[in-house]
Scaffold this active site. Structure first.
Site, mmCIF file in Angstrom:
data_model
loop_
_atom_site.group_PDB
_atom_site.id
_atom_site.type_symbol
_atom_site.label_atom_id
_atom_site.label_comp_id
_atom_site.label_asym_id
_atom_site.label_seq_id
_atom_site.Cartn_x
_atom_site.Cartn_y
_atom_site.Cartn_z
ATOM 1 N N GLU A 441 0.839 -1.212 0.000
ATOM 2 C CA GLU A 441 0.000 0.000 0.000
ATOM 3 C C GLU A 441 0.870 1.258 0.000
ATOM 4 O O GLU A 441 0.557 2.256 0.641
ATOM 5 C CB GLU A 441 -0.900 -0.026 1.237
HETATM 6 C C1 LIG Z 1 2.043 -9.861 0.522
HETATM 7 C C2 LIG Z 1 1.875 -8.781 -0.471
HETATM 8 C C3 LIG Z 1 0.597 -8.381 -0.848
HETATM 9 C C4 LIG Z 1 0.444 -7.400 -1.823
HETATM 10 N N1 LIG Z 1 -0.818 -7.074 -2.253
HETATM 11 C C5 LIG Z 1 -0.947 -6.300 -3.368
HETATM 12 C C6 LIG Z 1 -2.220 -6.148 -4.009
HETATM 13 O O1 LIG Z 1 -3.243 -6.660 -3.540
HETATM 14 N N2 LIG Z 1 -2.277 -5.417 -5.147
HETATM 15 C C7 LIG Z 1 -1.179 -4.837 -5.707
HETATM 16 O O2 LIG Z 1 -1.301 -4.208 -6.745
HETATM 17 N N3 LIG Z 1 0.032 -4.945 -5.107
HETATM 18 C C8 LIG Z 1 0.182 -5.666 -3.969
HETATM 19 N N4 LIG Z 1 1.415 -5.814 -3.379
HETATM 20 C C9 LIG Z 1 2.544 -5.105 -3.941
HETATM 21 C C10 LIG Z 1 3.044 -3.981 -3.039
HETATM 22 O O3 LIG Z 1 2.112 -2.946 -2.998
HETATM 23 C C11 LIG Z 1 4.426 -3.552 -3.588
HETATM 24 O O4 LIG Z 1 5.328 -4.578 -3.228
HETATM 25 C C12 LIG Z 1 4.870 -2.227 -3.040
HETATM 26 O O5 LIG Z 1 4.052 -1.206 -3.548
HETATM 27 C C13 LIG Z 1 6.316 -1.889 -3.382
HETATM 28 O O6 LIG Z 1 6.632 -2.163 -4.720
HETATM 29 P P1 LIG Z 1 7.901 -3.064 -5.050
HETATM 30 O O7 LIG Z 1 7.788 -4.286 -4.232
HETATM 31 O O8 LIG Z 1 8.023 -3.233 -6.486
HETATM 32 O O9 LIG Z 1 9.116 -2.218 -4.497
HETATM 33 P P2 LIG Z 1 9.914 -1.065 -5.284
HETATM 34 O O10 LIG Z 1 8.960 -0.107 -5.904
HETATM 35 O O11 LIG Z 1 10.937 -1.682 -6.126
HETATM 36 O O12 LIG Z 1 10.601 -0.311 -4.058
HETATM 37 C C14 LIG Z 1 11.718 -0.835 -3.333
HETATM 38 C C15 LIG Z 1 12.118 0.146 -2.240
HETATM 39 O O13 LIG Z 1 12.506 1.389 -2.839
HETATM 40 C C16 LIG Z 1 11.742 2.462 -2.307
HETATM 41 N N5 LIG Z 1 11.377 3.387 -3.396
HETATM 42 C C17 LIG Z 1 10.888 3.069 -4.608
HETATM 43 N N6 LIG Z 1 10.631 4.191 -5.302
HETATM 44 C C18 LIG Z 1 10.965 5.223 -4.526
HETATM 45 C C19 LIG Z 1 10.919 6.641 -4.676
HETATM 46 N N7 LIG Z 1 10.475 7.214 -5.794
HETATM 47 N N8 LIG Z 1 11.328 7.399 -3.632
HETATM 48 C C20 LIG Z 1 11.773 6.848 -2.497
HETATM 49 N N9 LIG Z 1 11.851 5.512 -2.302
HETATM 50 C C21 LIG Z 1 11.446 4.713 -3.292
HETATM 51 C C22 LIG Z 1 10.499 1.838 -1.704
HETATM 52 O O14 LIG Z 1 10.029 2.593 -0.608
HETATM 53 C C23 LIG Z 1 10.984 0.461 -1.266
HETATM 54 O O15 LIG Z 1 11.481 0.544 0.050
HETATM 55 C C24 LIG Z 1 1.592 -6.765 -2.379
HETATM 56 C C25 LIG Z 1 2.863 -7.138 -1.964
HETATM 57 C C26 LIG Z 1 3.022 -8.148 -1.051
HETATM 58 C C27 LIG Z 1 4.418 -8.567 -0.687
#
Ligand SMILES: Cc1cc2nc3c(=O)[nH]c(=O)nc-3n(C[C@H](O)[C@H](O)[C@H](O)COP(=O)(O)OP(=O)(O)OC[C@H]3O[C@@H](n4cnc5c(N)ncnc54)[C@H](O)[C@@H]3O)c2cc1C
Length: 601
Positions: A441
């Site tokens: 989220e």
């Molecule tokens: C158990 C689980 C349930 C989930 N449920 C859903 C769901 O129902 N629907 C859905 O669509 N998604 C879902 N997700 C996905 C979740 O919302 C994403 O994992 C999350 O938004 C982060 O994206 P990412 O994992 O690609 O991390 P990335 O975007 O790769 O980020 C990695 C790190 O870099 C930081 N970062 C990235 N961009 C920036 C920036 N511009 N500025 C500062 N810091 C930054 C982030 O804070 C994070 O700490 C789920 C994930 C899990 C693990």
């Protein structure tokens, strides 16, 4: 195995004494509410979730979900019957709109009850949780036909909802998403792409699953300006609105993950699945934001709901386990050792847990109340003031609420010592379940950027200025009350740190955006401390007034004042250190060459 009792006394205190919910009766949006409802609703809901749902938390985590060869997903034993029981209980439709079969009560009451549900079994509650956000998005942006077709069944919980944003290469940066939406001749779209990590993406609990999917139409502009939102139902509703033809979407696999094992987190494959545009093309992100905003508060609630459950079990253990002797001499000389509760260091962990959990509960409920006012108030000034607070504090409730969930879960595991690390005792489950709340989220760092980059400058800083004015007013009102004097002074100092931090951001962020980025988390933590400290001041004032009036439950009120004092002594002073860290700026962290982060050996 851990046990859970709904913290009804505390919720009631917040609703009645701290945020004055009874005073809202009869106002717009509160027409069907009266103050006498609060206690029976909390007691009955609390009993239901503690007795019926909480016992499933531990076994369902051990069992997890299974994807079958045909792509269907089986949830843990008993979930189907439990889902039906929860629906029948009516607790999940408490705050859903009456016109769609809900009970139309204020959102803040639904939110209070939601805490009990989520403490009882977070992974299970998630099958219901995302549906309310989807209902809101369809209600506000869907066509009349879509509202009629989907909302009654989704509001009642017969059908569930999901949100599909994430793709393998596209997480925080939604501009990167690739899922395609090709127009069909009949006005629908063919959706093709792979979404990952989709919570409750596939299961057998409901007759239909309504996926809200972000995708790009063929001529869409690049980046976030070219994203549209589609309803993609598992079963396409027939002419009577019943589940009809099976849509071409499927669960490719379920993720093996750290916690919330009982929730099916799915890879969802869309193979030309029939989708129906919500609102206009390329306006999907703003529609999805409706869902995400609702979901952010709910994820903050997930955080402190885990903290509450972990705290209860940490406290119970400290009152039962005997190890060592009190530093001032044996408390139970007749026993081989004293109970853990005699040790100041164990008490420190427990007091921190109470101060954080109760402080965040009060803050989150206050924000939820403002959400109701922002939705329903007829006076524009009142509506706008409430909306400003929701906007400003939603990232705080999400991120600090979930940081608290994780911190308290770990601290309570610590109270259990090595036994907290052993799976059969259940304390490690709170740690595993709480962890995801800091990530999904919008990861917590991204919440901080939203606060500093969007919410602070909004309308020339109007929201934070009114926040300062409200806190200052309550500090002034506390003058002369000996029971809260120390807290009022500590809060005034912390609020001063927040003002100084805001000023520093104004002076240093525009010239160098990296300063905003490096300061954002610290700033959010200070705002979290001050807003919870403010709730603690209100709580302590209310408790001291209740004591002066001869409150029956004096023990509860005394404990409130002591916990407030602990927050003043042990938490609010952190604001100063955070402000100094923030003012260090970005120079040092940005000076390190990117390649130097990689260890050379
Ligand atoms: C158990 C689980 C349930 C989930 N449920 C859903 C769901 O129902 N629907 C859905 O669509 N998604 C879902 N997700 C996905 C979740 O919302 C994403 O994992 C999350 O938004 C982060 O994206 P990412 O994992 O690609 O991390 P990335 O975007 O790769 O980020 C990695 C790190 O870099 C930081 N970062 C990235 N961009 C920036 C920036 N511009 N500025 C500062 N810091 C930054 C982030 O804070 C994070 O700490 C789920 C994930 C899990 C693990």
């Amino acid at each position: 195995m851990p046990t859970y009792t709904a913290p009804v006394r505390d919720t009631r205190f917040v609703l009645e004494n701290v945020i004055n919910l009874p005073g809202m009766a009869g106002k717009p949006g509160f027409e069907d509410f009266d103050a006498d409802m609060i206690l029976p609703i909390l007691e009955e809901a609390g009993r239901f979730f503690a007795e019926v749902v909480a016992p499933t938390n531990f076994p369902s985590d051990r069992q997890g979900c299974t994807r079958n060869d045909d792509g269907s997903v089986t949830t843990p034993d008993g979930f189907k019957e439990l889902y039906a029981k929860v629906l029948e209980s009516g607790w999940t439709t408490l705050a859903m709109p009456a016109e769609h079969g809900g009970q139309g009560l204020p959102g803040v009451l639904g939110f209070a009850v939601e805490e009990y549900f989520t403490s009882a079994n977070m992974a299970f509650a998630m099958y219901f949780g995302l549906t309310s956000g989807a209902v809101e998005a369809i209600e506000l942006r869907g066509s009349e036909e879509q509202r009629e077709l989907y909302l009654p069944k989704m509001s009642s919980g017969e059908w569930s909802g999901t949100m599909n944003l994430t793709e393998p290469h596209c997480g925080t940066d939604l501009g990167l998403l690739r899922t395609r939406a090709e127009p069909n001749d009949d006005g629908s779209y063919a959706i093709t792409g792979t979404k990952i990590f989709i919570s409750s993406g596939e299961h057998e609990l409901t007759d239909n699953i309504v996926h809200l999917v972000l995708a790009r139409t063929p001529d869409a502009p690049k980046g976030t300006k070219g994203i549209s939102m589609f309803i993609v139902p598992k079963f396409i509703p027939d002419a009577d609105g019943n589940p009809g033809e099976r849509n071409s979407l499927s669960c490719g696999s379920i993720e093996e993950k750290m916690g919330i094992h009982a929730n099916s987190t799915c890879v969802m494959n869309y193979d030309g699945a029939k989708g129906f545009l919500i609102g206009e093309e390329n306006k999907g992100l703003s529609a999805m934001f409706i869902m995400m905003n609702a979901a952010r508060l709910w994820v903050g609630l997930q955080g402190f709901s885990q903290a509450e459950n972990a705290y209860q079990n940490g406290a119970a253990y400290a009152l039962d386990r005997r190890q060592g002797r009190a530093l001032t001499g044996p408390k139970d000389p007749g026993e081989s050792a004293d109970m853990l509760i005699v040790h100041p260091d164990v008490r420190r962990l427990l007091m921190d847990a109470r101060a954080r959990t109760e402080g965040m509960r009060a803050l989150a409920l206050w924000v939820a109340l403002n959400g109701d006012i922002a939705k329903h108030a007829t006076g524009e000034d009142e509506r706008q003031a409430a909306d400003d607070m929701v906007q400003l504090l939603t990232p705080v409730v999400k991120a600090i609420g979930t940081d608290i969930g994780m911190r308290v879960a770990q601290d309570m595991q610590q109270v259990w010592g090595g036994h907290g690390y052993i799976a059969e005792n259940g304390m490690e489950q709170f740690v595993r379940d709480a962890r995801i709340t800091q990530i999904y989220e919008g990861a917590n760092g991204v919440q901080a950027m939203d606060l500093v980059g969007r919410k602070l400058p909004m309308h020339g800083g109007r929201a934070i200025q009114s926040f300062f004015a409200m806190v200052d007013k309550d500090i002034a009102a506390a003058a002369g009350n000996d029971k809260v004097a120390e807290l009022a002074t500590a809060l005034e100092k912390a609020n001063g740190e927040l003002k100084a931090a805001s000023m520093w951001l104004m002076q240093n962020a525009a010239a160098n955006p990296n300063n905003a980025g490096s300061a954002a988390y610290h700033y959010m933590e200070i705002l979290g401390l001050v807003s919870m400290g403010w709730m603690w001041l209100r709580s302590a004032m209310a408790a001291s007034a209740a004591l002066s009036d001869g409150a029956e439950d004096a023990g509860f009120m005394e404990a409130k004042i002591l916990t407030a004092r602990h927050f003043a002594e042990s938490h609010l002073p952190e604001a100063g250190a955070l402000r100094r860290k923030l003012q260090a700026g970005a120079e040092t962290i940005m000076a390190m060459p990117a390649e130097a982060f990689a260890r050379m050996g």
